[in-house]
Design a protein around this motif. Sequence first.
Motif, PDB file in Angstrom:
ATOM      1  N   TYR A  67      20.429  -8.119   1.226  1.00  0.00           N
ATOM      2  CA  TYR A  67      19.326  -7.494   0.473  1.00  0.00           C
ATOM      3  C   TYR A  67      19.046  -6.075   0.945  1.00  0.00           C
ATOM      4  O   TYR A  67      18.865  -5.166   0.128  1.00  0.00           O
ATOM      5  N   GLN A  68      19.031  -5.865   2.261  1.00  0.00           N
ATOM      6  CA  GLN A  68      18.730  -4.526   2.761  1.00  0.00           C
ATOM      7  C   GLN A  68      19.862  -3.536   2.483  1.00  0.00           C
ATOM      8  O   GLN A  68      19.653  -2.324   2.530  1.00  0.00           O
ATOM      9  N   ALA A  69      21.066  -4.069   2.173  1.00  0.00           N
ATOM     10  CA  ALA A  69      22.217  -3.208   1.872  1.00  0.00           C
ATOM     11  C   ALA A  69      22.531  -3.153   0.385  1.00  0.00           C
ATOM     12  O   ALA A  69      23.587  -2.670  -0.016  1.00  0.00           O
ATOM     13  N   ARG A  70      21.612  -3.615  -0.445  1.00  0.00           N
ATOM     14  CA  ARG A  70      21.892  -3.756  -1.877  1.00  0.00           C
ATOM     15  C   ARG A  70      22.158  -2.419  -2.566  1.00  0.00           C
ATOM     16  O   ARG A  70      22.823  -2.371  -3.600  1.00  0.00           O
ATOM     17  N   ASP A  71      21.611  -1.335  -2.034  1.00  0.00           N
ATOM     18  CA  ASP A  71      21.817  -0.021  -2.660  1.00  0.00           C
ATOM     19  C   ASP A  71      22.722   0.857  -1.802  1.00  0.00           C
ATOM     20  O   ASP A  71      22.567   2.073  -1.770  1.00  0.00           O
ATOM     21  N   LEU A  72      23.659   0.226  -1.125  1.00  0.00           N
ATOM     22  CA  LEU A  72      24.551   0.962  -0.225  1.00  0.00           C
ATOM     23  C   LEU A  72      25.331   2.047  -0.975  1.00  0.00           C
ATOM     24  O   LEU A  72      25.502   3.166  -0.478  1.00  0.00           O
ATOM     25  N   ARG A  73      25.815   1.735  -2.168  1.00  0.00           N
ATOM     26  CA  ARG A  73      26.598   2.699  -2.944  1.00  0.00           C
ATOM     27  C   ARG A  73      25.721   3.699  -3.690  1.00  0.00           C
ATOM     28  O   ARG A  73      26.091   4.853  -3.867  1.00  0.00           O
ATOM     29  N   ASP A  74      24.562   3.223  -4.121  1.00  0.00           N
ATOM     30  CA  ASP A  74      23.669   4.082  -4.908  1.00  0.00           C
ATOM     31  C   ASP A  74      22.264   4.006  -4.312  1.00  0.00           C
ATOM     32  O   ASP A  74      21.428   3.227  -4.771  1.00  0.00           O
TER      33      ASP A  74
END
Length: 261
Positions: A67-74
């Motif tokens: 969850y904490q890495a859900r926007d890793l790409r954006d």
Amino acid sequence: MKRTWQLGNALALVFALVANFLTGAQILDLPPINEVSDKYATYLTPAGYAFSIWTLIYLLLIVFAVYQARDLRDPRDENDVPLRLGPLFIIASICNGLWTYVFVKEWVGLSVIVLLTLTATLYAALWRLGVGTTRPSTKDFLMVWLPLMLYTGWVTAASIVNIATYLDSKDVTVSPLASTVVIVVLTAALLFLLLKRNLRELLFSCAWALVAVGLRQLQLSQSTSVAIVALVCAGVLVLAMLVHAMARGLSYDGRTESAPA
């Protein structure tokens, strides 16, 4: 920097999981952890089944890491958990991975230092995230607050047991009276945290541990007083949690509205 913390949190959790698996599966030719625990058992040692809570905690931590890495790409501004945590979860995960190895090697004094560092780091993480003082979204509550609070509660109880284990390894017996005092003080401290910081779910893990302590004492017929105090204090914690939940639901800032989805 946000991506660094996101990747670091995920990789550190993988390290903790792999390290615990390797140690627990005895792949490294180490003794079983329960064998070492029984060797230095005290009146505060919980029944073996209590450690099954790690399965729930690890599953929730995996959810947290994803969850904490859900926007890793954006990257999105609303996901500020990695930045607010900084290195804290990474440090906690490293300590987690190291503790089992250190403990089964019977470096009990070092294991206390590692576990206390883990516990202090998790409390710092709760403080940095404002857990218990703001009103979270349902997703943040389930995927950030809940995993970290259950985790922190369990290692809080484990730290106390670890200290008693260290004392026993040094031939210092923690008497039944001292054990009951420790249980009562722990319960009072947790109720204070509930009142002042609303860390409700943290109490669940500690109540789980106290029930296991009481049942082990009854099973072994060692100390009825420790068993009764542990079970009563566990009941007090559960009751306090229920009253708090009915009064506030998912609202932790003094209001009774439900948290937004």
